[in-house]
Design an enzyme around this catalytic site. Structure first.
Site, PDB file in Angstrom:
ATOM      1  N   CYS A 259       0.817  -1.227   0.000  1.00  0.00           N
ATOM      2  CA  CYS A 259       0.000   0.000   0.000  1.00  0.00           C
ATOM      3  C   CYS A 259       0.849   1.275   0.000  1.00  0.00           C
ATOM      4  CB  CYS A 259      -0.982  -0.014   1.164  1.00  0.00           C
ATOM      5  SG  CYS A 259      -0.253   0.165   2.813  1.00  0.00           S
ATOM      6  N   HIS A 308      -2.721   1.301   6.714  1.00  0.00           N
ATOM      7  CA  HIS A 308      -3.077   1.225   5.288  1.00  0.00           C
ATOM      8  C   HIS A 308      -3.283   2.627   4.718  1.00  0.00           C
ATOM      9  CE1 HIS A 308      -4.333  -0.920   1.687  1.00  0.00           C
ATOM     10  NE2 HIS A 308      -5.279  -0.020   1.541  1.00  0.00           N
ATOM     11  N   HIS A 320      -5.913   2.097  -4.495  1.00  0.00           N
ATOM     12  CA  HIS A 320      -4.896   1.580  -3.564  1.00  0.00           C
ATOM     13  C   HIS A 320      -4.447   0.188  -3.977  1.00  0.00           C
ATOM     14  CE1 HIS A 320      -7.877  -0.823  -0.829  1.00  0.00           C
ATOM     15  NE2 HIS A 320      -8.331  -0.754  -2.040  1.00  0.00           N
TER      16      HIS A 320
END
Length: 344
Positions: A259, A308, A320
């Site tokens: 991420c 994240h 993402h």
């Protein structure tokens, strides 16, 4: 004549034995029922457990990334200090040679100056204090001695700093190894669960994953969300260019990403270096706490431990790199616990 005797009743001891045997049989039956294997988990139950393991693996991945970034930084700092120490030692050696030349000249002219002799034969750290009473010192000798002392002090400080950083580096390497093992353990556990599924169930999960990635690209519309700054939109465009690239823990492009690897790589393409981990990126810019205030290209941070990160894509969507088994894609911002946005 038929006998009318009453049937013989079992003795009390026999009744006790029979009762005990019956109780034992019931107990064994109960234990067997408890020991019977539980029902095989359904495909959805396996998916839920796997998704949880992937989330835990990603949290460990961000800590792994942080340790790796710290290790690389320490290695650079140690290398710089060691170079400085080497150069400083060369300068000290040159100054000592110069002072030795003075002593040689004095010897040829009739003897070595006691002050120089003292310096050449012992540690000069306290030399100037002792030499202050010696009238024999020339200004040239004083300058040389002061330079040597200054250089030696700097070298001692540099060596102490290098030693401390080497200790930090060793601890960081240990942490890096532990986090890497933790990630691998979570992924292995998830794979074990997936392997318990039938071929048909595995195919169904794979189709769901492919459909999620395919549909995300088809349905995303930016809507009325305002665009970010020029550099932000350049980074966002870079992230869009790698849609479909697989998630790989610890990867930061150009063909696979985790991420924060995606966001840091995208900003690098826009000519800007941002921190590597999601936690560090969360503190890099201005925080935006209301989703309604987000602009396209803002970073969006998820989960309480901030493990994240992605790009806001507008219309309640994020772009993402989600997790192991998935690819860079659009997804609803409500699929994860939103914490805040970050405007860079």
């Amino acid at each position: 004549m038929a006998s009318h005797r009453r049937p013989k009743q079992p003795s009390r001891a026999r009744v006790t034995v029979l009762t005990t045997a019956a109780a034992a049989a019931v107990a064994i039956s109960s234990q067997a029922a408890q020991a019977a294997p539980s029902e095989k988990p359904t495909k959805d139950e396996v998916k839920a457990k796997v998704d949880k393991l992937y989330e835990e693996a990603e949290a460990a991945t961000e800590k792994y990334n942080g340790a790796k970034e710290k290790q690389e930084k320490l290695q650079k700092e140690i290398s710089t200090i060691q170079d400085n120490v080497a150069r400083g030692q060369e300068e000290v050696n040159e100054l000592r040679e110069g002072l030795g030349s003075m002593a040689s000249a004095q010897y040829r002219s009739g003897g070595i100056d006691p002050s120089v002799q003292l310096f050449l034969s012992a540690d000069p750290d306290d030399y100037l204090d002792k030499a202050s009473t010696l009238d024999q010192l020339s200004s040239q000798q004083v300058d040389a001695l002061e330079k040597i002392q200054d250089k030696q002090r700097v070298l001692a400080q540099d060596r102490a700093e290098a030693s401390e950083k080497l200790g930090d580096l060793s601890a960081t390497r240990d942490e890096l190894g532990k986090k890497k093992d933790e990630v691998k353990s979570k992924l292995a556990e998830a794979q074990k669960l997936l392997n318990s599924l039938t071929a048909a169930e595995k195919a169904a999960l794979q189709q769901e994953e492919q459909r999620a990635s395919r549909d995300s690209a088809d349905r995303v519309q930016l809507g009325d969300a305002p665009a970010g700054s020029g550099r932000t939109m350049s980074a966002y465009a870079a992230a869009q260019s790698v849609i479909g690239s697989p998630y790989v823990y610890g990867a930061s492009g150009p063909s696979s990403f985790d991420c924060s690897g995606l966001t840091s790589w995208a900003y690098a393409q826009a000519g800007m270096q941002i921190p590597r981990t999601s936690q560090a990126q969360a503190s890099f810019g201005t925080r935006i706490y209301s989703q309604s205030d987000l602009k396209v290209g803002d970073l969006v941070i998820f989960y309480g431990d901030l493990h994240h990160v992605g790009f806001y894509a507008g219309n309640g969507q994020v772009l993402h790199s989600p997790r192991t088994g998935a690819v860079v894609r659009y997804e609803s911002i409500n699929n994860m616990p939103f914490q805040f946005g970050v405007r860079i």
